[in-house]
Every structure is written in C-alpha cells, then in structure tokens.
Design a protein around this motif. Sequence first.
Motif, PDB file in Angstrom:
ATOM      1  N   VAL A 135       0.846  -1.150   0.039  1.00 39.22           N
ATOM      2  CA  VAL A 135      -0.043  -0.151  -0.038  1.00 39.22           C
ATOM      3  C   VAL A 135       0.859   1.247  -0.041  1.00 39.22           C
ATOM      4  CG1 VAL A 135      -1.760   1.342   1.257  1.00 39.22           C
ATOM      5  CG2 VAL A 135      -2.038  -1.091   1.082  1.00 39.22           C
ATOM      6  N   VAL A 136       1.704   1.246   0.971  1.00 38.43           N
ATOM      7  CA  VAL A 136       2.766   2.492   0.878  1.00 38.43           C
ATOM      8  C   VAL A 136       3.595   2.622  -0.308  1.00 38.43           C
ATOM      9  CG1 VAL A 136       4.797   3.481   2.160  1.00 38.43           C
ATOM     10  CG2 VAL A 136       2.995   2.235   3.389  1.00 38.43           C
ATOM     11  N   ASN A 137       3.851   1.625  -1.019  1.00 40.97           N
ATOM     12  CA  ASN A 137       4.644   1.539  -2.161  1.00 40.97           C
ATOM     13  C   ASN A 137       3.770   2.371  -3.230  1.00 40.97           C
ATOM     14  OD1 ASN A 137       7.001   0.662  -4.001  1.00 40.97           O
ATOM     15  ND2 ASN A 137       5.446  -0.226  -4.862  1.00 40.97           N
ATOM     16  N   VAL A 138       2.571   2.071  -3.381  1.00 40.22           N
ATOM     17  CA  VAL A 138       1.584   2.884  -4.414  1.00 40.22           C
ATOM     18  C   VAL A 138       1.726   4.246  -3.871  1.00 40.22           C
ATOM     19  CG1 VAL A 138      -0.693   2.901  -5.134  1.00 40.22           C
ATOM     20  CG2 VAL A 138       0.447   0.595  -4.695  1.00 40.22           C
ATOM     21  N   VAL A 139       1.369   4.528  -2.933  1.00 41.03           N
ATOM     22  CA  VAL A 139       1.439   5.979  -2.512  1.00 41.03           C
ATOM     23  C   VAL A 139       2.856   6.634  -3.089  1.00 41.03           C
ATOM     24  CG1 VAL A 139       1.063   7.436  -0.744  1.00 41.03           C
ATOM     25  CG2 VAL A 139      -0.367   5.524  -0.846  1.00 41.03           C
ATOM     26  N   ILE A 140       3.705   6.048  -2.541  1.00 40.08           N
ATOM     27  CA  ILE A 140       5.136   6.704  -2.688  1.00 40.08           C
ATOM     28  C   ILE A 140       5.191   6.788  -4.140  1.00 40.08           C
ATOM     29  CG2 ILE A 140       7.436   6.649  -2.438  1.00 40.08           C
ATOM     30  CD1 ILE A 140       6.979   5.429   0.287  1.00 40.08           C
ATOM     31  N   THR A 141       5.026   5.633  -4.960  1.00 43.16           N
ATOM     32  CA  THR A 141       5.225   5.672  -6.480  1.00 43.16           C
ATOM     33  C   THR A 141       4.350   6.743  -7.121  1.00 43.16           C
ATOM     34  OG1 THR A 141       5.627   3.364  -6.326  1.00 43.16           O
ATOM     35  CG2 THR A 141       4.967   4.279  -8.561  1.00 43.16           C
ATOM     36  N   GLN A 142       3.241   6.936  -6.682  1.00 37.47           N
ATOM     37  CA  GLN A 142       2.380   8.233  -7.109  1.00 37.47           C
ATOM     38  C   GLN A 142       3.078   9.478  -6.958  1.00 37.47           C
ATOM     39  OE1 GLN A 142       0.044   7.531  -9.530  1.00 37.47           O
ATOM     40  NE2 GLN A 142       0.457   5.195  -9.189  1.00 37.47           N
ATOM     41  N   LEU A 143       3.364   9.640  -5.642  1.00 39.67           N
ATOM     42  CA  LEU A 143       4.029  10.919  -5.274  1.00 39.67           C
ATOM     43  C   LEU A 143       5.250  11.228  -6.037  1.00 39.67           C
ATOM     44  CD1 LEU A 143       3.509  10.953  -1.498  1.00 39.67           C
ATOM     45  CD2 LEU A 143       2.133  12.271  -3.104  1.00 39.67           C
ATOM     46  N   VAL A 144       6.214  10.128  -6.413  1.00 40.84           N
ATOM     47  CA  VAL A 144       7.149  10.580  -7.179  1.00 40.84           C
ATOM     48  C   VAL A 144       7.123  10.590  -8.500  1.00 40.84           C
ATOM     49  CG1 VAL A 144       9.520   9.174  -7.485  1.00 40.84           C
ATOM     50  CG2 VAL A 144       8.646   8.932  -5.420  1.00 40.84           C
ATOM     51  N   ALA A 145       6.041   9.885  -8.942  1.00 42.80           N
ATOM     52  CA  ALA A 145       5.674  10.132 -10.315  1.00 42.80           C
ATOM     53  C   ALA A 145       5.274  11.628 -10.593  1.00 42.80           C
ATOM     54  CB  ALA A 145       4.784   9.185 -10.790  1.00 42.80           C
ATOM     55  N   LEU A 146       4.483  12.065  -9.597  1.00 39.31           N
ATOM     56  CA  LEU A 146       3.974  13.460  -9.705  1.00 39.31           C
ATOM     57  C   LEU A 146       5.113  14.400  -9.545  1.00 39.31           C
ATOM     58  CD1 LEU A 146       1.343  15.225  -9.871  1.00 39.31           C
ATOM     59  CD2 LEU A 146       1.193  15.058  -7.286  1.00 39.31           C
ATOM     60  N   PHE A 147       6.162  14.465  -8.674  1.00 43.21           N
ATOM     61  CA  PHE A 147       7.011  15.488  -8.290  1.00 43.21           C
ATOM     62  C   PHE A 147       8.361  15.376  -9.200  1.00 43.21           C
ATOM     63  CE2 PHE A 147       4.122  15.584  -4.797  1.00 43.21           C
ATOM     64  CZ  PHE A 147       3.717  16.947  -4.797  1.00 43.21           C
ATOM     65  N   LEU A 148       8.749  13.987  -9.408  1.00 50.31           N
ATOM     66  CA  LEU A 148       9.925  13.749  -9.822  1.00 50.31           C
ATOM     67  C   LEU A 148       9.648  12.749 -11.248  1.00 50.31           C
ATOM     68  CD1 LEU A 148      12.045  13.004  -6.687  1.00 50.31           C
ATOM     69  CD2 LEU A 148      12.245  15.098  -8.338  1.00 50.31           C
ATOM     70  N   PRO A 149       9.154  13.371 -12.293  1.00 50.56           N
ATOM     71  CA  PRO A 149       8.952  12.451 -13.522  1.00 50.56           C
ATOM     72  C   PRO A 149      10.222  12.235 -14.179  1.00 50.56           C
ATOM     73  CG  PRO A 149       8.464  14.800 -13.940  1.00 50.56           C
ATOM     74  CD  PRO A 149       8.897  14.794 -12.649  1.00 50.56           C
ATOM     75  N   VAL A 150      10.264  11.045 -14.974  1.00 52.41           N
ATOM     76  CA  VAL A 150      11.509  10.562 -15.750  1.00 52.41           C
ATOM     77  C   VAL A 150      11.669  11.707 -16.730  1.00 52.41           C
ATOM     78  CG1 VAL A 150      12.562   8.705 -16.913  1.00 52.41           C
ATOM     79  CG2 VAL A 150      11.114   8.236 -15.144  1.00 52.41           C
TER      80      VAL A 150
END
Length: 281
Positions: free
Chosen positions: A263-278
Amino acid sequence: MTSTSVAKEQIPALKALHGTFSITVLSSVGTFGRATRSGVQATVVGVTDLGRQRFQWREMLSQAWFLITVTAIPGVLMAVPFGVVVSAQVGNVVHQLGANSLIGAAGGLGVIKQGAPLATGLLLGGAGAAAIAADLGARTIREEIDALRVMGINPVQRLVVPRLAAMLIVAPLLNILIIFVGVLSGYIVAIGALDVTPGSYWQSFGAFASAADVWVSIAKSIVFGYLVVVIACQRGLEAKGGPRGVADGVNAAVILSVVAIVVVNVVITQLVALFLPVRVV
C-alpha cells in the motif's frame, strides 16, 4: 412461505454479520492506533537515548548482524532472477520496436525504482518480521516483558529501539546490494542474450536514471523497514495464549508487513511520479 417471513428470518443473521464487521473494523483501527503509538514512542525514546548517550549499541549491532545474515544471501538470490526477468521481458518488447538501446534504461529503472525497494521490504517483512515477532512474543509469554516493567526497565527502550535502529541501518544496505546485483544481472542478460552493446546499455541507463532515483529507492527501503519493525514489535509484545499465540503473532506480523509495504509503495510511487517525473539528461 412469503417473502416477508423470509426477510424477517434473515434479520438476525444480518445483524450478526453487521456486528462482526463492526468488531473487525474497530479491532483493525485499534491495532493501527497501537502500532502508530508504539512507533512514535520508539522513535522518541531512541532519539532521547542518543542525546543522553545511553543508546543500546551492543544490542543494536547484534540485531543488525542477525538481519544481515538472514537477508543478504536471499537478497542476492532474489535480485538475480528479478534483473534477468526484467531485462528479458522488457528487452523482447523493446527489440520488437527496434529500440535495443533503451533496454538499459528500462531494465535499470525497473530494478532501482521498484524491484530493489520492494524486494528489500518483502525480505525484511518475511525473515526480519518473523524473527522479531517470534523473539518478542516468546519473551512476552514467558513474562520477561512483565519482569522488565517490574524492575523499572522500559521494554521499548531495551528491546524495541535497538531493533528499530538495526532495521533502519540494514534496509538501505540491503537495498543497495539488490540494486547492484539486479542491474548487473540485467546487464549480463542484455549483452549476452539480446545482442545489446555494453556502451549503448550504460549510455541509455545513464541518460534516464539519476541520483534522485537511487535516493528515492533508498528512502522507500527505509520507510518499509520502519513499517516492518514497528508492526513486528507490536505483534510480538501483544502475543498471548502460549506458543499458539506466538505463532499467530508471527503470522500476523508477516501478513501486515507485506500489505503495508504494498500500500505504501503505491502511494510513494504516485507521489514520486508526480513530483519527480522521468527525464532524459
């Protein structure tokens, strides 16, 4: 028999089901609250002990070494097939698109951003959580925890804090080990089976991957380790009912750790994709 009478007969069953669901929800909320309180208390006590120079260094080092011995080799064995599978699956798709030079970027980012922290969390949530919950659970049913309280010793300070510190040290080290082995195994598969040149592999890897990706991966592993040790300690200290209670506590610690990590991995992944895109450097 009319529909009205059937409905009346179902009312007690529905009430019982509703009552069971309510009890389950309340019990889950209570468990979450106790685990949160235990984590906050352990963190505060650990920081205070460091400031007052009375931290349990020997116990912490002993627990850290134990965690390393039970997770290092499984981590390597888990990283090798993961890196191979990612490179092989992604490589086949990329090869069909005629972009073999991107295999390094896709495989490397897959290992760094998702594979390594998840593998670290699952290993710590399996071997680490089981060992911690079993140890503290056995101490609890032998009334050692009560004896510590009677002697004026805080069980959180004596037992939980060293395990928390050990987990926070081992988690990033294990994550880095899995990143190294996973990327290396993916590189070997790419140049050996997919006809990718070493230069293009590392060039694409360096173009897409960044230091921020590694730091995010390490931060995720630390968060996962924190969740694992808090859940394991809470379940171990609340064990009751003899050996069966210890076994139930270990089982609950492993399951709750894995669920919390996902659950926490999904949340962190979404936040990282939002603020630190590839981005391509």
